[in-house]
Write an enzyme that holds these catalytic residues in place. Structure first.
Site, PDB file in Angstrom:
ATOM      1  N   ASP A   1       0.796  -1.266   0.007  1.00 32.16           N
ATOM      2  CA  ASP A   1      -0.100   0.005   0.060  1.00 32.16           C
ATOM      3  C   ASP A   1       0.793   1.201   0.029  1.00 32.16           C
ATOM      4  O   ASP A   1       1.917   1.285   0.748  1.00 32.16           O
ATOM      5  CB  ASP A   1      -0.902  -0.050   1.402  1.00 32.16           C
ATOM      6  CG  ASP A   1      -1.912   0.923   1.110  1.00 32.16           C
ATOM      7  OD1 ASP A   1      -2.457   1.364   0.018  1.00 32.16           O
ATOM      8  OD2 ASP A   1      -2.568   1.261   2.309  1.00 32.16           O
ATOM      9  N   GLY A   2       0.310   2.211  -0.626  1.00 29.87           N
ATOM     10  CA  GLY A   2       1.221   3.726  -0.697  1.00 29.87           C
ATOM     11  C   GLY A   2       1.513   4.143  -1.701  1.00 29.87           C
ATOM     12  O   GLY A   2       2.349   5.264  -1.930  1.00 29.87           O
ATOM     13  N   ASN A   3       1.229   3.300  -2.970  1.00 28.45           N
ATOM     14  CA  ASN A   3       1.774   3.690  -4.160  1.00 28.45           C
ATOM     15  C   ASN A   3       1.194   5.133  -4.546  1.00 28.45           C
ATOM     16  O   ASN A   3       2.199   6.191  -4.988  1.00 28.45           O
ATOM     17  CB  ASN A   3       1.345   2.868  -5.435  1.00 28.45           C
ATOM     18  CG  ASN A   3       2.099   1.473  -5.225  1.00 28.45           C
ATOM     19  OD1 ASN A   3       2.798   1.101  -4.338  1.00 28.45           O
ATOM     20  ND2 ASN A   3       1.703   0.556  -5.970  1.00 28.45           N
TER      21      ASN A   3
ATOM     22  N   ARG B   1      -0.336   9.261  -9.799  1.00 30.67           N
ATOM     23  CA  ARG B   1      -0.729   8.172  -8.977  1.00 30.67           C
ATOM     24  C   ARG B   1      -0.138   6.626  -9.726  1.00 30.67           C
ATOM     25  O   ARG B   1       0.606   6.000  -8.982  1.00 30.67           O
ATOM     26  CB  ARG B   1      -2.067   7.689  -8.625  1.00 30.67           C
ATOM     27  CG  ARG B   1      -2.615   8.611  -7.831  1.00 30.67           C
ATOM     28  CD  ARG B   1      -4.099   8.238  -7.373  1.00 30.67           C
ATOM     29  NE  ARG B   1      -4.228   6.995  -6.956  1.00 30.67           N
ATOM     30  CZ  ARG B   1      -4.217   6.605  -5.778  1.00 30.67           C
ATOM     31  NH1 ARG B   1      -3.770   7.320  -4.871  1.00 30.67           N
ATOM     32  NH2 ARG B   1      -4.338   5.231  -5.425  1.00 30.67           N
TER      33      ARG B   1
ATOM     34  N   ARG C   1       0.383   7.560  -2.816  1.00 34.07           N
ATOM     35  CA  ARG C   1       0.820   8.870  -1.792  1.00 34.07           C
ATOM     36  C   ARG C   1       2.327   8.940  -2.291  1.00 34.07           C
ATOM     37  O   ARG C   1       2.827  10.262  -2.531  1.00 34.07           O
ATOM     38  CB  ARG C   1       0.632   8.489  -0.696  1.00 34.07           C
ATOM     39  CG  ARG C   1      -0.685   8.833  -0.056  1.00 34.07           C
ATOM     40  CD  ARG C   1      -0.961   8.199   1.290  1.00 34.07           C
ATOM     41  NE  ARG C   1      -1.288   6.728   1.402  1.00 34.07           N
ATOM     42  CZ  ARG C   1      -1.571   5.983   2.271  1.00 34.07           C
ATOM     43  NH1 ARG C   1      -1.391   6.270   3.584  1.00 34.07           N
ATOM     44  NH2 ARG C   1      -1.718   4.648   1.863  1.00 34.07           N
TER      45      ARG C   1
ATOM     46  N   LEU D   1      10.689 -20.994  -4.293  1.00 34.42           N
ATOM     47  CA  LEU D   1       9.783 -19.989  -3.860  1.00 34.42           C
ATOM     48  C   LEU D   1       8.460 -19.894  -4.579  1.00 34.42           C
ATOM     49  O   LEU D   1       8.516 -20.150  -5.782  1.00 34.42           O
ATOM     50  CB  LEU D   1      10.526 -18.549  -3.745  1.00 34.42           C
ATOM     51  CG  LEU D   1       9.381 -17.605  -3.334  1.00 34.42           C
ATOM     52  CD1 LEU D   1       9.458 -17.340  -1.722  1.00 34.42           C
ATOM     53  CD2 LEU D   1      10.034 -16.160  -3.789  1.00 34.42           C
TER      54      LEU D   1
ATOM     55  N   ARG E   1       1.965  -4.773   6.272  1.00 36.82           N
ATOM     56  CA  ARG E   1       1.279  -3.765   5.581  1.00 36.82           C
ATOM     57  C   ARG E   1       2.144  -2.518   5.341  1.00 36.82           C
ATOM     58  O   ARG E   1       2.372  -2.000   6.611  1.00 36.82           O
ATOM     59  CB  ARG E   1       0.094  -3.501   6.087  1.00 36.82           C
ATOM     60  CG  ARG E   1      -0.838  -2.446   5.070  1.00 36.82           C
ATOM     61  CD  ARG E   1      -2.369  -2.131   5.405  1.00 36.82           C
ATOM     62  NE  ARG E   1      -2.965  -1.307   4.444  1.00 36.82           N
ATOM     63  CZ  ARG E   1      -4.106  -1.272   4.104  1.00 36.82           C
ATOM     64  NH1 ARG E   1      -5.007  -2.191   4.749  1.00 36.82           N
ATOM     65  NH2 ARG E   1      -4.617  -0.524   3.207  1.00 36.82           N
TER      66      ARG E   1
ATOM     67  N   HIS F   1       2.566   2.997  -8.904  1.00 41.25           N
ATOM     68  CA  HIS F   1       2.292   1.707  -9.028  1.00 41.25           C
ATOM     69  C   HIS F   1       3.421   0.922 -10.218  1.00 41.25           C
ATOM     70  O   HIS F   1       3.930  -0.033  -9.611  1.00 41.25           O
ATOM     71  CB  HIS F   1       1.059   1.343  -9.814  1.00 41.25           C
ATOM     72  CG  HIS F   1       0.004   2.002  -9.300  1.00 41.25           C
ATOM     73  ND1 HIS F   1      -0.233   1.493  -7.800  1.00 41.25           N
ATOM     74  CD2 HIS F   1      -1.226   2.651  -9.591  1.00 41.25           C
ATOM     75  CE1 HIS F   1      -1.480   2.230  -7.589  1.00 41.25           C
ATOM     76  NE2 HIS F   1      -2.005   2.794  -8.691  1.00 41.25           N
TER      77      HIS F   1
HETATM   78  C1  IPE Z   1      -5.496  -2.587  -0.010  1.00 41.22           C
HETATM   79  O1  IPE Z   1      -5.115  -1.305  -0.237  1.00 41.22           O
HETATM   80  C2  IPE Z   1      -5.445  -3.333  -1.379  1.00 41.22           C
HETATM   81  C3  IPE Z   1      -4.141  -3.498  -1.939  1.00 41.22           C
HETATM   82  C4  IPE Z   1      -2.913  -3.256  -1.427  1.00 41.22           C
HETATM   83  C5  IPE Z   1      -4.111  -4.096  -3.160  1.00 41.22           C
HETATM   84  P1  IPE Z   1      -6.157  -0.205  -0.618  1.00 41.22           P
HETATM   85  O2  IPE Z   1      -5.458   1.249  -0.606  1.00 41.22           O
HETATM   86  O3  IPE Z   1      -6.907  -0.603  -1.561  1.00 41.22           O
HETATM   87  O4  IPE Z   1      -6.891  -0.041   0.894  1.00 41.22           O
HETATM   88  P2  IPE Z   1      -7.542   1.005   1.723  1.00 41.22           P
HETATM   89  O5  IPE Z   1      -8.606   1.437   0.649  1.00 41.22           O
HETATM   90  O6  IPE Z   1      -6.849   1.800   2.204  1.00 41.22           O
HETATM   91  O7  IPE Z   1      -8.646   0.188   2.869  1.00 41.22           O
HETATM   92  C1  IPE Z   2      -1.450   0.218  -3.390  1.00 36.81           C
HETATM   93  O1  IPE Z   2      -1.198   1.570  -3.280  1.00 36.81           O
HETATM   94  C2  IPE Z   2      -1.864  -0.280  -4.645  1.00 36.81           C
HETATM   95  C3  IPE Z   2      -3.226  -0.629  -4.735  1.00 36.81           C
HETATM   96  C4  IPE Z   2      -4.189  -0.762  -3.999  1.00 36.81           C
HETATM   97  C5  IPE Z   2      -3.524  -1.336  -6.191  1.00 36.81           C
HETATM   98  P1  IPE Z   2      -2.638   2.644  -3.454  1.00 36.81           P
HETATM   99  O2  IPE Z   2      -2.854   2.724  -4.864  1.00 36.81           O
HETATM  100  O3  IPE Z   2      -3.488   2.092  -2.477  1.00 36.81           O
HETATM  101  O4  IPE Z   2      -1.947   4.121  -2.816  1.00 36.81           O
HETATM  102  P2  IPE Z   2      -2.328   4.960  -1.867  1.00 36.81           P
HETATM  103  O5  IPE Z   2      -2.958   3.998  -0.556  1.00 36.81           O
HETATM  104  O6  IPE Z   2      -3.593   5.567  -2.321  1.00 36.81           O
HETATM  105  O7  IPE Z   2      -1.177   5.794  -1.562  1.00 36.81           O
HETATM  106 MG    MG Z   3      -4.191   2.297  -0.590  1.00 31.16          MG
END
Ligand code: IPE
Ligand code: IPE
Ligand code: MG
Length: 242
Positions: A18-20, A31, A22, A129, A189, A35
């Site tokens: 998560d966090g790509n 955004r 941001r 793996l 996470r 990714h």
């Molecule tokens: C969770 O991240 C799903 C993945 C990492 C694929 P999200 O960014 O979708 O989750 P929420 O919306 O913060 O719960």
């Molecule tokens: C995780 O990063 C990738 C996916 C959920 C597909 P996000 O796209 O959720 O990035 P943030 O959380 O908005 O920063």
């Molecule tokens: Mg996210």
């Protein structure tokens, strides 16, 4: 290759990437740029997992809820999956990585499904793996599809009814999409959110959880190693007294 000691290495590590978005926004970029950069982190984690002797690495790449994102982001993510799989597969194969995709594949388009099939077939013989990509996945969806499969089997084979009524937890495991894969020992996470977002709800019942503020594109070898070190120090009691 790693020279550090290999004590208390988790068999199965799972990553909620998560966090790509941001990460990209912080740099004034779209955004989707985050990714793309996140693929590099996947590569680094796969390499580190192999070096450390982890046997299963699962990654949450796209949730069922993520279908509700703007169409152009969904399209970009699906295109990136095809590209990344095609680009990485030979190297994964060379390194003994078995590749799997689990999730609601009926929602994926033909090009992606064909690419997944090719990659899974190509690497099916590997055993160093297992890399499992959870794609169009959610924990509740998984439990529901398992229950439906079980109900259908009971209707089709009434003679197995008693056996199924006496089924234990391990018996139900067989209906989940993760059948045959050990439950995650450690779920990490990134990005500072302390939630599971509908991830491996059944399988993660006793997983060790690690939440870190690091954004996914910054989660590389050192960060993965630090997560393994944190796991190695934990005391797993499973409800017992030690
Ligand atoms: C969770 O991240 C799903 C993945 C990492 C694929 P999200 O960014 O979708 O989750 P929420 O919306 O913060 O719960
Ligand atoms: C995780 O990063 C990738 C996916 C959920 C597909 P996000 O796209 O959720 O990035 P943030 O959380 O908005 O920063
Ligand atoms: Mg996210």
């Amino acid at each position: 290759m790693a020279t550090e000691s290999k004590t208390n290495v988790p068999v199965h590590v799972s990553l909620i990437m998560d966090g790509n978005g941001r990460w990209a926004m912080e740099r004034g970029k779209e955004r989707v740029y985050g990714h793309f950069e996140g693929v590099e982190s996947v590569r680094a984690c796969v390499e580190t997992a192999v070096e450390a002797g982890v046997k299963y690495l699962s990654i949450y790449a796209f949730s069922e809820e993520n279908w509700n994102r703007p169409q152009d982001e969904v399209t970009a993510l699906m295109g990136l999956m095809v590209k990344a799989m095609a680009a990485e597969m030979e190297s994964l194969d060379r390194n003994g990585v078995r590749f799997m995709v689990l999730g609601n594949r009926a929602r994926l388009d033909k090009e992606l499904n064909d690419t997944i099939d090719r990659c899974m077939e190509m690497t099916a013989h590997n055993s160093t793996l297992t890399l499992i990509v959870l794609l169009s996945y959610s924990g509740k969806w998984d439990i529901l599809q398992a229950a439906k499969k079980m109900a259908a089997e009971m209707l089709e084979h009434p003679e197995r009814r008693e056996e199924m009524e006496n089924m234990g937890v391990d018996g139900f495991d067989r209906y989940l999409v993760t059948a045959g894969i050990p439950d995650p020992d450690l779920i990490v996470r990134t990005s500072g959110e302390s939630r599971l977002s509908n991830y491996l709800l059944w399988q993660g019942a006793y997983s060790e959880l690690l939440f870190t503020d690091i954004l996914w594109p910054d989660f590389r070898k050192d960060e993965f190693r630090a997560a393994l070190e944190s796991y190695a120090k934990r005391d797993r009691r499973y409800g017992k007294v030690k």
